[in-house]
Design an enzyme around this catalytic site. Structure first.
Site, PDB file in Angstrom:
ATOM      1  N   ARG A  63     -10.706  40.495  10.875  1.00  0.00           N
ATOM      2  CA  ARG A  63     -10.762  39.961  12.153  1.00  0.00           C
ATOM      3  C   ARG A  63      -9.376  39.276  12.630  1.00  0.00           C
ATOM      4  NH1 ARG A  63     -13.508  34.649  13.619  1.00  0.00           N
ATOM      5  NH2 ARG A  63     -14.058  34.584  15.647  1.00  0.00           N
ATOM      6  N   HIS A  67      -7.709  39.573  16.508  1.00  0.00           N
ATOM      7  CA  HIS A  67      -7.678  38.725  17.390  1.00  0.00           C
ATOM      8  C   HIS A  67      -6.173  38.656  17.717  1.00  0.00           C
ATOM      9  CE1 HIS A  67     -11.493  36.092  17.276  1.00  0.00           C
ATOM     10  NE2 HIS A  67     -11.583  37.428  17.315  1.00  0.00           N
ATOM     11  N   ASN A  95     -10.544  31.343  18.227  1.00  0.00           N
ATOM     12  CA  ASN A  95      -9.849  31.192  17.157  1.00  0.00           C
ATOM     13  C   ASN A  95      -9.999  29.859  16.392  1.00  0.00           C
ATOM     14  OD1 ASN A  95      -8.623  33.640  17.402  1.00  0.00           O
ATOM     15  ND2 ASN A  95      -6.860  33.179  18.412  1.00  0.00           N
ATOM     16  N   HIS A 194     -18.770  44.133  11.635  1.00  0.00           N
ATOM     17  CA  HIS A 194     -19.847  42.786  11.250  1.00  0.00           C
ATOM     18  C   HIS A 194     -20.678  43.251  10.167  1.00  0.00           C
ATOM     19  CE1 HIS A 194     -18.831  40.631  15.221  1.00  0.00           C
ATOM     20  NE2 HIS A 194     -17.961  40.704  14.591  1.00  0.00           N
TER      21      HIS A 194
HETATM   22  C1  HEM Z   1     -17.277  43.014  20.276  1.00  0.00           C
HETATM   23  C2  HEM Z   1     -17.023  41.702  20.310  1.00  0.00           C
HETATM   24  C3  HEM Z   1     -17.066  40.902  19.072  1.00  0.00           C
HETATM   25  C4  HEM Z   1     -17.233  39.703  19.229  1.00  0.00           C
HETATM   26  C5  HEM Z   1     -18.009  38.945  20.393  1.00  0.00           C
HETATM   27  C6  HEM Z   1     -17.028  39.028  17.903  1.00  0.00           C
HETATM   28  C7  HEM Z   1     -17.560  37.771  17.718  1.00  0.00           C
HETATM   29  C8  HEM Z   1     -17.493  37.300  16.171  1.00  0.00           C
HETATM   30  C9  HEM Z   1     -17.963  36.039  15.927  1.00  0.00           C
HETATM   31  C10 HEM Z   1     -18.561  34.949  16.904  1.00  0.00           C
HETATM   32  C11 HEM Z   1     -17.548  35.709  14.560  1.00  0.00           C
HETATM   33  C12 HEM Z   1     -17.990  34.610  13.552  1.00  0.00           C
HETATM   34  C13 HEM Z   1     -16.829  33.537  13.828  1.00  0.00           C
HETATM   35  C14 HEM Z   1     -17.309  32.172  13.252  1.00  0.00           C
HETATM   36  O1  HEM Z   1     -18.308  31.763  13.472  1.00  0.00           O
HETATM   37  O2  HEM Z   1     -16.187  31.558  12.968  1.00  0.00           O
HETATM   38  C15 HEM Z   1     -17.050  37.159  14.167  1.00  0.00           C
HETATM   39  C16 HEM Z   1     -16.808  37.094  12.938  1.00  0.00           C
HETATM   40  C17 HEM Z   1     -16.116  38.447  12.336  1.00  0.00           C
HETATM   41  N1  HEM Z   1     -15.581  39.632  13.135  1.00  0.00           N
HETATM   42 FE1  HEM Z   1     -16.000  39.569  15.137  1.00  0.00          FE
HETATM   43  N2  HEM Z   1     -16.383  39.887  17.133  1.00  0.00           N
HETATM   44  C18 HEM Z   1     -16.064  41.222  17.727  1.00  0.00           C
HETATM   45  C19 HEM Z   1     -15.608  42.235  17.580  1.00  0.00           C
HETATM   46  C20 HEM Z   1     -15.163  42.291  16.120  1.00  0.00           C
HETATM   47  C21 HEM Z   1     -14.071  43.413  15.763  1.00  0.00           C
HETATM   48  C22 HEM Z   1     -13.718  44.482  17.040  1.00  0.00           C
HETATM   49  C23 HEM Z   1     -13.671  43.143  14.342  1.00  0.00           C
HETATM   50  C24 HEM Z   1     -12.908  43.985  13.844  1.00  0.00           C
HETATM   51  C25 HEM Z   1     -12.468  45.305  13.916  1.00  0.00           C
HETATM   52  C26 HEM Z   1     -14.535  42.109  14.130  1.00  0.00           C
HETATM   53  C27 HEM Z   1     -14.406  41.618  12.764  1.00  0.00           C
HETATM   54  C28 HEM Z   1     -15.050  40.461  12.313  1.00  0.00           C
HETATM   55  C29 HEM Z   1     -15.165  39.874  11.075  1.00  0.00           C
HETATM   56  C30 HEM Z   1     -14.882  40.682   9.574  1.00  0.00           C
HETATM   57  C31 HEM Z   1     -15.970  38.734  10.989  1.00  0.00           C
HETATM   58  C32 HEM Z   1     -16.095  37.782   9.597  1.00  0.00           C
HETATM   59  C33 HEM Z   1     -14.787  37.014   9.497  1.00  0.00           C
HETATM   60  C34 HEM Z   1     -15.000  35.782   8.342  1.00  0.00           C
HETATM   61  O3  HEM Z   1     -16.055  36.061   7.477  1.00  0.00           O
HETATM   62  O4  HEM Z   1     -14.052  35.225   8.134  1.00  0.00           O
HETATM   63  N3  HEM Z   1     -15.471  41.395  15.221  1.00  0.00           N
HETATM   64  N4  HEM Z   1     -16.994  37.755  15.280  1.00  0.00           N
END
Ligand code: HEM
Ligand SMILES: *[C@@H]1O[C@H](CO)[C@@H](O)[C@H](O)[C@H]1NC(C)=O
Ligand SMILES: *[C@@H]1O[C@H](CO)[C@@H](O)[C@H](O)[C@H]1NC(C)=O
Length: 322
Positions: A63, A67, A95, A194
């Site tokens: 992630r 970002h 972030n 995800h």
């Molecule tokens: C399509 C639009 C996207 C949105 C709206 C989005 C939104 C989010 C949100 C809200 C979270 C949870 C953050 C938290 O609660 O602290 C998250 C976690 C995550 N996102 Fe996304 N995301 C998107 C696309 C992506 C992309 C493109 C990737 C990587 C290629 C990605 C990888 C991840 C990963 C691996 C997590 C888990 C991180 C952890 O457990 O530390 N996301 N995302």
């Protein structure tokens, strides 16, 4: 309608062609082959250690690279600390108290500096860590194009506007990715990230309580640890993927088909719209998902890199060289 969707499919293929012909960007997987031959071993060893301490870290670093790339391009701008009057991206809405793994980047950078001082950018370290995090959790591998340099600036403003929030609908998500030259297919493939990691309640509360396309049993399960009234439980974590939360597989897409998408921005990919057919293909064909994910990761890693003499190679990823 037909001409607009075929134009978009063409755009996706064109970018892919330019990418594979090497004409897209000046990055190359062998960029450090002579200047730092042990780079990939150092990154891998440090990542193995970090993932052994906490498996989720593989997800967190994937992630972090996303970002980084969506704000000013993949230039390490997300890594810059707020110091004095300098305001970086770490406290931007997407972030703040959410992106993690900065200490792991520091650890990798320290190890790399021991063997190859002043050679490897923080932006490249973030791209390699994202790949290794994916692989260590069971996902596909790829050769990471390298040669990015580090920014001397960051942009709180761009982080605020360009990092898509979970409240976005499909049209808004497609626009946010188009702005980065990523097509809808890239959006749907990259969202498969995800399949690993966690979200805080504040990010999925509205979808779970008010969403119209949510499996009732799944909603009930999530409500147990995510109370309706903010700020109660705002930071409580739930896994994106109930069954295999720390395994990089294609279960994300079967969850969407079962209406078990955790975020609104997940479920809109399977909601009667343009991405439904592709989601079903990724359910049926994990190899297709793996290959599209890799293609899209390389495209995302090519967003506006600083190359040549632009930017710098930071000595410490958190601060611009003085
Ligand atoms: C399509 C639009 C996207 C949105 C709206 C989005 C939104 C989010 C949100 C809200 C979270 C949870 C953050 C938290 O609660 O602290 C998250 C976690 C995550 N996102 Fe996304 N995301 C998107 C696309 C992506 C992309 C493109 C990737 C990587 C290629 C990605 C990888 C991840 C990963 C691996 C997590 C888990 C991180 C952890 O457990 O530390 N996301 N995302
Ligand atoms: C970031 O989070 C901290 C801790 O919750 C909060 O005090 C601060 O106001 C937030 N920063 C911004 C810019 O929203
Ligand atoms: C559900 O939607 C309503 C109307 O937009 C809003 O006032 C309420 O806070 C939402 N509930 C949750 C739990 O998000």
């Amino acid at each position: 309608m037909a001409s607009s969707s075929s134009r978009k499919a063409w755009h996706c293929l064109l970018t892919l062609f330019l990418l594979s012909s090497g004409a897209y960007g000046q990055l190359s997987p062998s960029f450090y082959a002579r200047s730092c031959p042990t780079l990939q071993l150092i990154v891998r060893a440090t990542m193995i250690k970090a993932v052994l301490v906490e498996r989720r870290m593989g997800a967190s670093l994937l992630r972090l690279h996303f970002h980084d790339c969506f704000v000013q391009g993949c230039d390490g701008s997300i890594l810059l600390d707020d110091v004095g009057s300098f305001v970086g991206e770490k406290t931007a809405p997407g972030n703040n108290n959410s992106v993690r793994g900065y200490e792991v980047i520091d650890q990798i950078k320290r190890n790399v500096e021991l063997l190859c001082p002043g050679i490897v950018s923080c932006a490249d370290i973030a791209a390699l860590a994202a790949r290794d995090g994916t692989v260590l959790l069971g996902g596909p591998t790829w050769a990471v194009p390298l040669g990015r340099r580090d920014s001397t600036t960051a942009s709180m403003a761009e982080a605020t506007t360009d990092l898509p929030p979970p409240s976005f609908d499909l049209t808004m998500l497609i626009q946010a990715f188009e702005k980065k030259q990523l097509c809808p297919r890239d959006l749907t493939a990259l969202s498969g990230a995800h399949t690993i990691g966690f979200s805080q309640c504040a990010n999925f509360r509205d979808h779970i309580y008010n969403g119209t396309n949510v499996d009732p049993a799944f909603a009930a399960l999530r409500k147990r640890t995510c109370p309706a009234q903010p700020p109660n439980g705002d930071m409580n974590l739930a896994p994106f993927d109930v069954q295999t939360q720390l395994v990089f597989d294609n279960a994300y897409y079967s969850n969407l088909v079962a209406k078990r998408g955790l975020l609104n921005s997940d479920q809109v990919l399977f909601n009667g719209g343009s991405q439904d057919a592709l989601v079903r293909q990724y359910v049926a064909n994990p190899a297709l998902f793996a290959s599209d994910f890799v293609t899209a990761m390389i495209k995302m890693g090519n967003i506006k890199p600083l190359t040549g003499t632009a930017g710098q190679i930071r000595r410490n990823c958190r601060v611009v060289n003085s």
